[in-house]
Design an enzyme around this catalytic site. Structure first.
Site: not given
Ligand code: BGC
Length: 819
Positions: A234
């Site tokens: 993530d």
């Molecule tokens: C989220 C993810 C997301 C990523 C990219 C994170 O804050 O938890 O689900 O894909 O950001 O934007």
């Protein structure tokens, strides 16, 4: 799925040859992001850059704000409420076109964490509280994307069921709970659809960060499940080089600077990570590149894609949303509404519905149809009287572009001017939205001060809430009002990037009035924008006006709901009560109108203290860009709202097997174990407001018979049910089959479901295929699965409406019960 241990294929050999030509530095470059949402290409080996974009309810694109307008789909739990793999696959196919429109190879979805506590801020992004339903719908979603060459990413692996302290919380659960509940949807999705990427979560699990979990990422995912895809972290979740690289993480996002660009080379040189390990990460990355058409040949992108706002998409998105809506209550056949009868429509959510949740899943929709417009276009304007409701929002949103104009060009949107340290103007440009992201735009590099300006496109002289969104030191000036203020970041890493705080004051403005806001440079990336909202009104007159408008009306429809402050990434709810004075509004309208229908525009359980005072309730989820049209179609029965709940609704706060999402000393114990959601309610003998699986639709159902028609050594494989639509309207029934094992400590659980469309008065035979993966228990001592073959098969419309029960044992071949 390619067997990683199988014989080498042409592709494997090609990948080996490519890896053999790469230096260690070039390898390491490939396994960290190039920027926010793309990976490095490498011309030398014929690797194109792979582009990623957030899902799961649309494809936002490579910028966070102000990107392309794209389809905004119904949110994940609303899609899940269809209990329909085909509906989910249809949504997946829309996402494929949306990805293609932005030359995006991988969509970062679906989110398959479970609805554990109803407080979880991000439940709107996830399918359900049930591991089987979630896993099967995830497989349909992933399959729809990948059979068309777009990669999916199942996320967040693992234990990201809530958002409080999300980057540091240590989620603790037993091995049994881990296997049977939280790993289960991932296992099903991987076994049935092989998602090309898996996203490792922010949180720790049982003491180790998700990005450093050797047991999860290597022992279970790769060794047991034979997963051959890429594990991506993530965004900003990775904090180490050697530990994460050795644990099985393949790719660190976002770039260009990551703990791997900073530390992996040294770690290899120091002997902490072998080059062979790095090669494995590169191998998986190249396999992904091959799958999405970035290695060794380049894919071509179609150009004749449907317009996100065109008739084809509008029909599809409205139908998908409406068919997942759940009729929770419908006394006296209040619904569907009869066309021709004038109605009074009440509530802020009717004019300004919440179409999507907040956070990284947000999409720039081409439009959002309001319920006022949706009902007026189906019933005629004269038949729908609208009365505004009470205030609901905590954080004011960025101004709609229609409310602001660029002072230089007169177009809708704003003007942004950039100044350097010496106060010189370095850049000036028009934006067609009222916000920007300050780290994303090259033209903002070197900015010391950013100025936003706009003239107000308001209908006449009026008080508005005027201000800005986003952290920083601001100066706002307009005729009759000037203010300096500071807006803070949210505490914690990233500063609450996706849900910036806003600041506004009530100011009397006239059409065309110029507003200028300047903000100084700041440390963290930020979203910056204008706020122009209706002036707040106190509840008492709003409620009195609504009640007056409903008085004597045959039907009043009150639209209530949560806000994007509550259905959001980054923060959990603290209560399931509707915000503001919406409960008082419903009660007042219900006392005034002959019949009252409440439309609940939320993705997650809501408390309904007025439930006995109203005649009907429609639960709409967050319906996406066609919101109001879908609500109108469901209310009128033009599309049958045959959704079934995917989460159990408590009657009061704090009820249910899991409530608290606040870690204690950094630890969040999954105290409910395997008894998540309805499983726990059932074990406690408690009666929720509405069960998982509940939904009335507009038909009524008689179950004529049910039998177990297939068993094998894994358990029950097939259940046959005969049912009859005993109502006056067509219906689509969802037959749910649960197993209640007769072993202590084993909760009741869904093992299969099937849907059937049945005309009024007709009978139908429905075969339900049952999944053996939910008829077994994890034995912690032997670390192995043991089938659960004794118990009761329960055929139900949610556990509050059980229709047939059939005892089963190892010897059962074809038990048959007439109900
Ligand atoms: C989220 C993810 C997301 C990523 C990219 C994170 O804050 O938890 O689900 O894909 O950001 O934007």
């Amino acid at each position: 799925m390619t067997d990683p241990a199988g014989p080498p294929s042409d592709l494997d050999e090609r990948i080996d040859r490519a890896i053999a030509t790469l230096t260690l530095e070039r390898k390491i470059r490939l396994v960290s992001g190039a920027d926010g949402f793309s990976l490095h290409g490498d011309e030398g080996i014929g690797l194109d850059k792979i582009v990623l974009s957030d899902g799961p309810t649309g494809v936002r694109g490579h910028v966070v704000v102000g990107g392309r307008e794209g389809c905004l789909l119904p949110n994940a739990s609303l899609l899940a409420q269809t209990w329909d793999r085909d509906a989910v696959a249809e949504a997946g196919a829309v996402l494929v076109d949306e990805a293609a429109a932005q030359q995006t190879h991988v969509v970062l979805g679906p989110t398959i964490n479970l609805h554990r506590s109803p407080l979880g801020g991000r439940l709107f992004e996830a399918f359900s509280e049930d591991p089987m339903l979630t896993g099967h719908l995830a497989a349909a979603y992933v399959g729809a994307l990948q059979e068309r060459g777009i990669g999916a990413s199942v996320k967040h692996f693992l234990g990201n069921e809530s958002e409080t302290e999300r980057t540091t919380v240590d989620v603790r659960m037993s091995p049994k709970t881990l296997r049977e509940v939280y790993l289960a949807p991932f296992e099903v999705a991987i076994e049935d659809a092989n998602p090309w990427t898996v996203m490792a979560a922010y949180n720790d699990v049982n003491g180790y960060p998700s990005t450093e979990q050797h047991e999860l990422l290597t022992e279970i995912l790769r060794d047991e499940w034979r997963y051959d895809g890429v594990v991506v972290s993530d965004w900003y979740a990775t904090t180490t080089a050697a530990q994460s690289a050795n644990a099985g993480l393949d790719l660190v996002m976002p770039g260009p600077e990551t703990p791997w660009t900073r530390g992996l080379l040294d770690a290899v040189r120091a002997g902490e990570v072998t080059e062979k390990t790095v090669d494995e990460h590169v191998r998986r990355l190249l396999r992904l590149a091959h799958r999405v058409g970035a290695f060794p040949e380049r894919r071509s992108w179609p150009s004749d894609l449907p317009d996100p706002a065109g008739p084809r998409r509008r029909e599809q998105l409205s139908r998908l949303a409406a068919s997942g809506m759940v009729v929770l209550k419908n006394d006296g056949d209040t619904l569907p509404l009869r066309p021709g009868n004038p109605i009074t429509l009440v509530g802020r959510h009717a004019s300004d519905p919440i179409a999507q949740g907040g956070g990284s899943a947000q999409v720039r929709a081409p439009h959002v149809v309001s319920v006022v417009d949706g009902l007026r276009s189906r019933l005629g304007s004269a038949n729908v009287t609208f009365a505004d409701g009470v205030e609901t929002r905590r954080t004011l949103p960025t101004a709609r572009p229609a409310l602001v104009r660029d002072p230089e060009t007169g177009e809708h949107g704003i003007r942004v001017r950039v100044f350097d340290d010496a106060g010189r103007l370095t850049h000036s440009r028009h934006l067609d939205v009222a916000e920007l992201e300050d780290s994303q735009n090259e033209w903002l590099a070197g900015a010391a001060r950013i100025e936003l300006s706009a003239t107000l496109d308001v209908p006449g002289p009026m008080p508005v809430q005027l201000g800005t969104r986003g952290p920083g030191n601001w100066h706002l000036a307009t005729a009759g009002h000037e203010e300096d203020y500071r807006v803070d970041y949210h505490p914690g890493p990233g500063g609450g990037f996706f849900r910036p705080k806003s600041h506004a004051a009530t100011v009397r403005v006239v059409p065309g009035q110029l507003v200028t806001a300047t903000v100084e440079r700041d440390e963290l990336p930020r979203i910056l924008g204008f706020v122009v909202s209706e002036a707040a009104r106190s509840s008492a007159p709003a409620i009195a006006d609504a009640a007056a408008a409903a008085t004597g009306r045959a039907v009043a429809v009150v639209v209530v709901g949560f806000t994007t402050d509550q259905e959001t990434e980054g923060e959990d709810k603290r209560t399931l009560a509707l915000p503001g004075d919406q409960d008082a509004l419903v009660t007042a309208v219900a006392a005034a109108a002959d019949r009252t229908v409440v439309v609940v525009n939320a993705a997650t359980p809501v408390l309904m203290p007025w439930i006995d005072d109203v005649d009907a309730v429609l639960f709409t989820g967050l319906p996406g860009q066609e919101a109001g049209d879908a609500v109108a179609a469901a209310l009128l029965g033009d599309v049958l709202p045959e959704g079934r709940l995917v989460t159990t609704f408590p009657r009061r706060n704090k009820q249910g097997p899991a409530w608290n999402t606040a870690p204690r000393n950094g630890v969040l114990e999954y105290v409910d174990g395997c008894f998540i959601g309805y499983r726990g309610w059932h074990a406690d003998g408690a009666e929720p407001a509405f069960w998982f699986g509940h939904g009335l639709g507009y038909a009524t159902w008689e179950y004529l018979s049910g039998c177990v028609s297939g068993t094998d050594e894994t358990g029950v494989t097939e259940v046959d049910v005969t049912l009859r639509n005993s109502g006056r309207r067509p219906g689509r029934e969802t037959v749910q089959v649960y197993l209640n094992p007769d072993r202590a400590g084993e909760p009741i659980r869904l093992i299969g479901w099937a849907r059937a469309d049945v005309a009024p008065g007709e009978a139908a035979a429905v075969r339900v295929h049952c999944d053996p993966r939910f008829q077994r228990r994890w034995d912690e001592e032997t670390r192995s699965w043991i089938p659960l073959r004794h118990g009761v098969i329960v055929i139900a419309r949610g556990l509050g409406d059980v229709r047939v029960t059939i005892p089963v044992s190892a010897r059962t071949d074809a038990d048959h019960v007439e109900s």
